[in-house]
Every structure is written in structure tokens, then in C-alpha cells.
Design a protein around this motif. Sequence first.
Motif, PDB file in Angstrom:
ATOM      1  N   UNK A   1       3.082  -2.712 -12.234  1.00  0.00           N
ATOM      2  CA  UNK A   1       3.287  -4.151 -12.115  1.00  0.00           C
ATOM      3  C   UNK A   1       3.049  -4.505 -10.650  1.00  0.00           C
ATOM      4  N   UNK A   2       2.063  -5.342 -10.399  1.00  0.00           N
ATOM      5  CA  UNK A   2       1.633  -5.603  -9.030  1.00  0.00           C
ATOM      6  C   UNK A   2       1.995  -7.018  -8.596  1.00  0.00           C
ATOM      7  N   UNK A   3       2.461  -7.119  -7.361  1.00  0.00           N
ATOM      8  CA  UNK A   3       2.795  -8.418  -6.800  1.00  0.00           C
ATOM      9  C   UNK A   3       1.673  -8.918  -5.904  1.00  0.00           C
ATOM     10  N   UNK A   4       1.903 -10.063  -5.307  1.00  0.00           N
ATOM     11  CA  UNK A   4       0.947 -10.620  -4.352  1.00  0.00           C
ATOM     12  C   UNK A   4       1.212 -10.025  -2.971  1.00  0.00           C
ATOM     13  N   UNK A   5       0.193 -10.045  -2.143  1.00  0.00           N
ATOM     14  CA  UNK A   5       0.393  -9.706  -0.740  1.00  0.00           C
ATOM     15  C   UNK A   5       0.442  -8.237  -0.395  1.00  0.00           C
ATOM     16  N   UNK A   6      -0.304  -7.393  -1.094  1.00  0.00           N
ATOM     17  CA  UNK A   6      -0.382  -5.981  -0.707  1.00  0.00           C
ATOM     18  C   UNK A   6      -1.129  -5.857   0.611  1.00  0.00           C
ATOM     19  N   UNK A   7      -0.526  -5.175   1.577  1.00  0.00           N
ATOM     20  CA  UNK A   7      -1.124  -5.038   2.900  1.00  0.00           C
ATOM     21  C   UNK A   7      -2.325  -4.097   2.843  1.00  0.00           C
ATOM     22  N   UNK A   8      -3.494  -4.628   3.158  1.00  0.00           N
ATOM     23  CA  UNK A   8      -4.738  -3.868   3.030  1.00  0.00           C
ATOM     24  C   UNK A   8      -4.784  -2.678   3.983  1.00  0.00           C
ATOM     25  N   UNK A   9      -4.313  -2.874   5.213  1.00  0.00           N
ATOM     26  CA  UNK A   9      -4.356  -1.807   6.208  1.00  0.00           C
ATOM     27  C   UNK A   9      -3.416  -0.665   5.820  1.00  0.00           C
ATOM     28  N   UNK A  10      -2.221  -1.006   5.359  1.00  0.00           N
ATOM     29  CA  UNK A  10      -1.269   0.024   4.952  1.00  0.00           C
ATOM     30  C   UNK A  10      -1.779   0.799   3.747  1.00  0.00           C
ATOM     31  N   UNK A  11      -2.402   0.079   2.806  1.00  0.00           N
ATOM     32  CA  UNK A  11      -2.955   0.732   1.616  1.00  0.00           C
ATOM     33  C   UNK A  11      -4.070   1.693   2.003  1.00  0.00           C
ATOM     34  N   UNK A  12      -4.970   1.247   2.851  1.00  0.00           N
ATOM     35  CA  UNK A  12      -6.090   2.099   3.259  1.00  0.00           C
ATOM     36  C   UNK A  12      -5.608   3.319   4.041  1.00  0.00           C
ATOM     37  N   UNK A  13      -4.660   3.112   4.948  1.00  0.00           N
ATOM     38  CA  UNK A  13      -4.139   4.227   5.746  1.00  0.00           C
ATOM     39  C   UNK A  13      -3.478   5.269   4.849  1.00  0.00           C
ATOM     40  N   UNK A  14      -2.692   4.805   3.879  1.00  0.00           N
ATOM     41  CA  UNK A  14      -2.014   5.734   2.982  1.00  0.00           C
ATOM     42  C   UNK A  14      -2.979   6.515   2.113  1.00  0.00           C
ATOM     43  N   UNK A  15      -3.987   5.835   1.576  1.00  0.00           N
ATOM     44  CA  UNK A  15      -4.964   6.514   0.720  1.00  0.00           C
ATOM     45  C   UNK A  15      -5.869   7.436   1.546  1.00  0.00           C
ATOM     46  N   UNK A  16      -6.151   7.049   2.780  1.00  0.00           N
ATOM     47  CA  UNK A  16      -6.960   7.914   3.654  1.00  0.00           C
ATOM     48  C   UNK A  16      -6.235   9.234   3.904  1.00  0.00           C
ATOM     49  N   UNK A  17      -4.928   9.174   4.095  1.00  0.00           N
ATOM     50  CA  UNK A  17      -4.140  10.388   4.307  1.00  0.00           C
ATOM     51  C   UNK A  17      -4.179  11.310   3.095  1.00  0.00           C
ATOM     52  N   UNK A  18      -4.439  10.731   1.919  1.00  0.00           N
ATOM     53  CA  UNK A  18      -4.525  11.518   0.685  1.00  0.00           C
ATOM     54  C   UNK A  18      -5.960  11.915   0.345  1.00  0.00           C
ATOM     55  N   UNK A  19      -6.906  11.519   1.219  1.00  0.00           N
ATOM     56  CA  UNK A  19      -8.314  11.809   0.948  1.00  0.00           C
ATOM     57  C   UNK A  19      -8.896  10.925  -0.133  1.00  0.00           C
TER      58      UNK A  19
END
Length: 283
Positions: free
Chosen positions: A16-34
Motif C-alpha cells: 500500500x503506497x502513499x504519496x511523497x516517496x523520497x526519490x533520493x532515499x529510494x535510489x540510495x537504498x536500492x543502489x546499496x542492494x545492487x
Amino acid sequence: MIEKEIKLNGGVVFWSLGEGTNAQALEAGLTALGLDTFSAEANTPNGALKIALTKTYGRSGVKIDALPSGDGYVVTYLKGDNQNGVKSLDYEVAFSVEYPTDITGSLIFRSPKTGMVVQPNGHVNAQAIYTNEMSTCARHKVARCLTRIVTHLNGVALRDRGGLYWLPQSKMATFGDVARVVQNAGSNSVYTVRTAHDTESVRAICDALTNEVNSELDTINADIMGGDIKKRAMKSRQERAVNLRSQVAEYESILGTALDSLKDRCDEADTAAATTILAAFGA
């Protein structure tokens, strides 16, 4: 991640997704996971400005249209008049709003009559929303990000319209890491329900896998038969057929069920693509 333990070797995942997901935080987290290639992009200036204006000025009797130049939007109000007992309605341009042109990121509000910069009511709120939206991802982009990651992890959709997926146990830890990244990046909830290995669950997963693999193979075969795609694209279709076969083999092991017909279809698509490449493009 919100998790309910039932039993055994796989899990159903949904969100269930809300509005306003931080793009930079999402990218940084996924980058750490490859997994950075699956990250969602932040809103475009066009999308962010439309959201800001809609949230600030959007109501009955207001139109928000793109400027002919494509540099922003024009806000128009519906005006009423009463002359000699006859009521008339017309639209009047209130102001235009252009994208920022400098590093300040400030929106440019202009008068339609003079072209001069103005500060209409609500401009501060519109600016604040625009600034925030420029750093966030739209909900549908985050949903697409998660769906692509589930596919990458060899998950299968349990219903045609998506939104509910099954993942093998071997991929659950990785998805748990993804879930934490998505939840930490915004007002999002990602859920996992562990599944029991009974007859009904095996049938549901087999049916979902069969539908998904057959659908992809139909597309691959149509592309091959069409004969109008380039060598690199044809090799991509061949690689996808091989990957699908690997996915089917993995599910055979998980479910303890033979899926020979699916593997045969994957092999046929692989062979057809390879033959077409040799015939049309050479080795």
C-alpha cells in the motif's frame, strides 16, 4: 516490513503506497542492494507543477491548462455576469506559471495582461508543494519499481491485474531489504504473508506461473515471427526465453511439480530466436 508467519517455503507480497516517496532515499537504498536500475524517477517539472497548481487552485470553476510554449501552465477562473437579468458565464485568465529558470527553483507567476511577475494568492503554498514534489516519486512509479523487482526475483503475479505476487523463499530476504528501503523512503507499507505448501497453494502458484510465462512467450514468438526487429533485440528475446526456462526450473524444484510443457515452450522460443538470428544476421 509487516509480516505474518503462516508456514514454509515462499510468500505472498503486496503493498500500500502513499504519496511523497523520497526519490533520493529510494535510489540510495536500492543502489546499496545492487538494484538501482529498478529505482523510480522523481517527478518531472511538468508533473510537479501540475500537482502543485491542482492542490493549490484546483476546484470547480478553475481550469489549469498547459501554456502553448510548454514552459508551464495558465490558470483560468470561471466568471459570472448578470446584465439586464441575463446571466452569462465566461473564463478569465488569472495568471500563468512558468518553470524555474535559475538555481533558486522559484516558480514564475505572470500577469496575463502585462506579462509582469506577480504574486497571486496561494503562490507560497504552490511553491512549497512544487519544491517538495520535485524530490518525490509518484505512487504509480514506486508501484512499477516494486513490480519490476518482484519480476527480477522470479516472482509471479497471482491475479491478472497485478498487486499480489508470490515469491520463492530463496528471494524473500532480498525482498525484505527492498521493503525496508521503500517504507523508509515514504508513507508506504509492504506486506508479506508466508504461504503453506498445500495442494491449493501449489495449484494457485502453478496457474499464475503458467499464465505469466505463456503470456511472455506469446509476445516473444510474435516478435520472432514478425521478423522486423534488429539483431540485438532478437538476442534479447532469446535471453528472455532462456531466463524464463530457468525460472520454470526453479519453480519445479520449489513446488515438486513437473512443468515440462512450459520448459518445452521456452526451449522452442530459444531455438526459434537462435535460428532467426543465424538466418537473418549470421553468427
